[in-house]
Design a protein around this motif. Structure first.
Motif, PDB file in Angstrom:
ATOM      1  N   ASN A  29       2.266  12.121  -5.929  1.00 38.43           N
ATOM      2  CA  ASN A  29       1.318  11.212  -5.287  1.00 38.43           C
ATOM      3  C   ASN A  29       0.936  11.724  -3.904  1.00 38.43           C
ATOM      4  OD1 ASN A  29      -0.313   8.888  -5.290  1.00 38.43           O
ATOM      5  ND2 ASN A  29       1.194   7.738  -4.112  1.00 38.43           N
ATOM      6  N   THR A  37      -0.963  10.617   1.138  1.00 42.76           N
ATOM      7  CA  THR A  37      -0.835  10.048  -0.187  1.00 42.76           C
ATOM      8  C   THR A  37      -1.882   8.975  -0.434  1.00 42.76           C
ATOM      9  OG1 THR A  37       0.673   8.281   0.486  1.00 42.76           O
ATOM     10  CG2 THR A  37       1.657  10.434  -0.084  1.00 42.76           C
ATOM     11  N   ALA A  38      -2.121   8.712  -1.715  1.00 46.10           N
ATOM     12  CA  ALA A  38      -2.996   7.609  -2.084  1.00 46.10           C
ATOM     13  C   ALA A  38      -2.439   6.296  -1.556  1.00 46.10           C
ATOM     14  CB  ALA A  38      -3.156   7.563  -3.603  1.00 46.10           C
ATOM     15  N   ARG A  39      -1.132   6.185  -1.545  1.00 49.21           N
ATOM     16  CA  ARG A  39      -0.498   4.973  -1.011  1.00 49.21           C
ATOM     17  C   ARG A  39      -0.792   4.815   0.472  1.00 49.21           C
ATOM     18  NH1 ARG A  39       5.426   4.418  -3.006  1.00 49.21           N
ATOM     19  NH2 ARG A  39       4.179   4.340  -4.928  1.00 49.21           N
ATOM     20  N   ALA A  42      -4.384   3.588   0.879  1.00 49.53           N
ATOM     21  CA  ALA A  42      -4.499   2.166   0.581  1.00 49.53           C
ATOM     22  C   ALA A  42      -3.896   1.319   1.698  1.00 49.53           C
ATOM     23  CB  ALA A  42      -3.825   1.854  -0.752  1.00 49.53           C
ATOM     24  N   ASP A  43      -2.776   1.779   2.246  1.00 51.34           N
ATOM     25  CA  ASP A  43      -2.175   1.076   3.377  1.00 51.34           C
ATOM     26  C   ASP A  43      -3.137   1.029   4.561  1.00 51.34           C
ATOM     27  OD1 ASP A  43       0.180   0.659   1.974  1.00 51.34           O
ATOM     28  OD2 ASP A  43       1.254   2.321   2.933  1.00 51.34           O
ATOM     29  N   ALA A 324      -7.147   9.221  -7.281  1.00 55.39           N
ATOM     30  CA  ALA A 324      -5.806   8.750  -6.938  1.00 55.39           C
ATOM     31  C   ALA A 324      -5.845   7.441  -6.173  1.00 55.39           C
ATOM     32  CB  ALA A 324      -5.088   9.813  -6.112  1.00 55.39           C
ATOM     33  N   ALA A 325      -6.757   7.331  -5.208  1.00 58.29           N
ATOM     34  CA  ALA A 325      -6.833   6.115  -4.400  1.00 58.29           C
ATOM     35  C   ALA A 325      -7.306   4.927  -5.229  1.00 58.29           C
ATOM     36  CB  ALA A 325      -7.759   6.336  -3.218  1.00 58.29           C
ATOM     37  N   GLU A 328      -4.376   3.660  -7.116  1.00 53.72           N
ATOM     38  CA  GLU A 328      -3.448   2.894  -6.280  1.00 53.72           C
ATOM     39  C   GLU A 328      -3.994   1.499  -5.994  1.00 53.72           C
ATOM     40  OE1 GLU A 328      -0.214   1.790  -3.867  1.00 53.72           O
ATOM     41  OE2 GLU A 328      -0.461   3.271  -5.475  1.00 53.72           O
ATOM     42  N   SER A 329      -5.279   1.395  -5.733  1.00 52.86           N
ATOM     43  CA  SER A 329      -5.892   0.087  -5.533  1.00 52.86           C
ATOM     44  C   SER A 329      -5.751  -0.768  -6.794  1.00 52.86           C
ATOM     45  CB  SER A 329      -7.368   0.249  -5.166  1.00 52.86           C
ATOM     46  OG  SER A 329      -8.011  -0.999  -5.060  1.00 52.86           O
ATOM     47  N   ARG A 331      -3.414  -0.472  -9.100  1.00 47.28           N
ATOM     48  CA  ARG A 331      -2.012  -0.851  -9.248  1.00 47.28           C
ATOM     49  C   ARG A 331      -1.686  -2.068  -8.405  1.00 47.28           C
ATOM     50  NH1 ARG A 331       2.668  -0.591  -6.770  1.00 47.28           N
ATOM     51  NH2 ARG A 331       1.790   0.373  -4.891  1.00 47.28           N
ATOM     52  N   ARG A 332      -2.209  -2.101  -7.205  1.00 44.69           N
ATOM     53  CA  ARG A 332      -1.905  -3.221  -6.304  1.00 44.69           C
ATOM     54  C   ARG A 332      -2.578  -4.512  -6.761  1.00 44.69           C
ATOM     55  NH1 ARG A 332      -1.263  -0.770  -0.153  1.00 44.69           N
ATOM     56  NH2 ARG A 332      -0.195   1.139  -0.816  1.00 44.69           N
TER      57      ARG A 332
END
Length: 349
Positions: A29, A37-39, A42-43, A324-325, A328-329, A331-332
């Motif tokens: 990731n 990271t994609a995380r 998103a953060d 990837a982003a 992640e969006s 997933r959240r």
């Protein structure tokens, strides 16, 4: 036309993220050489835009649409993709405005998005994510991430710090040039009069094995200058809903063909020269519009790497990181309650 301060605010809040982020995705990731990271992306969206559970981390405000793509067959000269065989292919999609707040009031200078998912034979798909800016504002994922921080609103004032922005732009001339191009582009008065641009380069291969770099855009059939009347917090969407309820709305799909080895395919901040060959390959027709829910497009990612055979990614570093982003969006928001669109619309989409 928006002034510089308004432009910067619109782009910081979400316009630059309409295409999300860019870079290289690894199994850990990780995007890019600095463990971006994609995380983390998103953060950062949550930090800048706020967190609204069940919604996309950017372009949170939107509505669902449905219709079809009518291919005229001319795209076959560029690509073997099944979408370019003559005929109609059903699609679902989503209009949106930049930002992480799905309840924010509409503004003429908000960056507008249009995502489409075209259904093709054999359960294949072509997904497109487009905005109304003519160029992206950052050449790399790291640049995008750094600019989000540099342009983030100050906690005390609620506005970006001009000194920090100036310092950032002083070391990023490519972003300065891209912003100037974006600022010079006229803003259409409504969604249905807006041209939507794919921005990133891709590669098409035809039946003879000839490969060409391409970009694409959707050009509206409707060119009226009548503005949407500002009568409430959803006035742009209200006009969009009324326009599609009145009759189907149409956009020509135009493929811009680059010159191999000449036109940059790895930097979405750089426009290709005017006069490049264009091929109109068909028409996007939108027939129905409705409130966004989990039953239509809330849980659909408009991932630019979902491509039919005959279309491939270029070397643009933004593409894999957008994918990837978006994931992640997804997933959240799918792990959270809520997510019904703030814009109420009728229709059967």
């Amino acid at each position: 036309m928006m002034d510089r301060r308004t432009l910067l605010r619109a782009l910081v809040v979400g316009g630059a993220g309409a295409l999300s982020v860019g870079g290289f995705l690894f199994t850990e990731n990780i995007i890019g050489p600095y463990r971006l990271t994609a995380r983390a992306i998103a953060d950062r969206f949550e930090e800048v835009n706020g967190t609204f559970r069940g919604f996309r981390r950017n372009h949170a405000k939107g509505v669902a649409v449905r219709g079809y793509f009518e291919s005229n067959g001319t795209g076959a000269e560029l690509s073997t993709a099944s979408v370019f065989r003559g005929g109609k292919y059903r699609l679902s999609g989503r209009f949106s405005l930049s930002g992480g707040n799905p309840y924010a009031a509409d503004a003429a200078d908000s960056v507008r998005g249009l995502g489409l998912c075209i259904q093709l034979p054999g359960d294949n798909q072509w997904r497109l994510a487009m905005i109304n800016l003519p160029v992206f504002l950052d050449p790399t994922p790291q640049d995008f991430y750094d600019r989000m921080l540099a342009f983030a609103p100050d906690a005390a004032t609620g506005k970006p710090d001009p000194r920090i922005m100036s310092d950032y732009l002083a070391t990023h001339p490519g972003t300065v040039a891209a912003m100037a191009i974006a600022k010079a582009a006229p803003v259409a008065p409504t969604f249905t009069t807006t041209t939507f641009n794919g921005l990133n380069a891709f590669e098409m291969t035809n039946a003879h094995g000839v490969k060409v770099p391409v970009r694409w855009k959707l050009v509206p059939e409707t060119t009226t200058k009548a503005p949407a009347v500002d009568r409430g917090p959803h006035y742009l969407f209200d006009r969009l809903i009324a326009d599609i309820a009145q009759r189907p709305r149409r956009w020509a799909m135009v493929i811009v063909v680059g010159v191999p080895g000449v036109d940059r395919t790895d930097d979405a901040t750089i426009p290709w020269p005017d006069g490049r060959k264009t091929v109109t390959v068909g028409t996007v027709v939108l027939t129905d519009i409705t409130t966004e829910t989990a039953d239509n497009v809330r849980d659909l990612n408009f991932d630019p790497l979902v491509l039919p055979d005959g279309i491939a990614p270029s070397d643009d570093p933004l593409l894999s990181a957008r994918s990837a982003a978006y994931a992640e969006s997804f997933r959240r928001r799918t792990g959270e309650a809520g997510g019904r669109g703030a814009v109420e619309a009728g229709g059967r989409a």
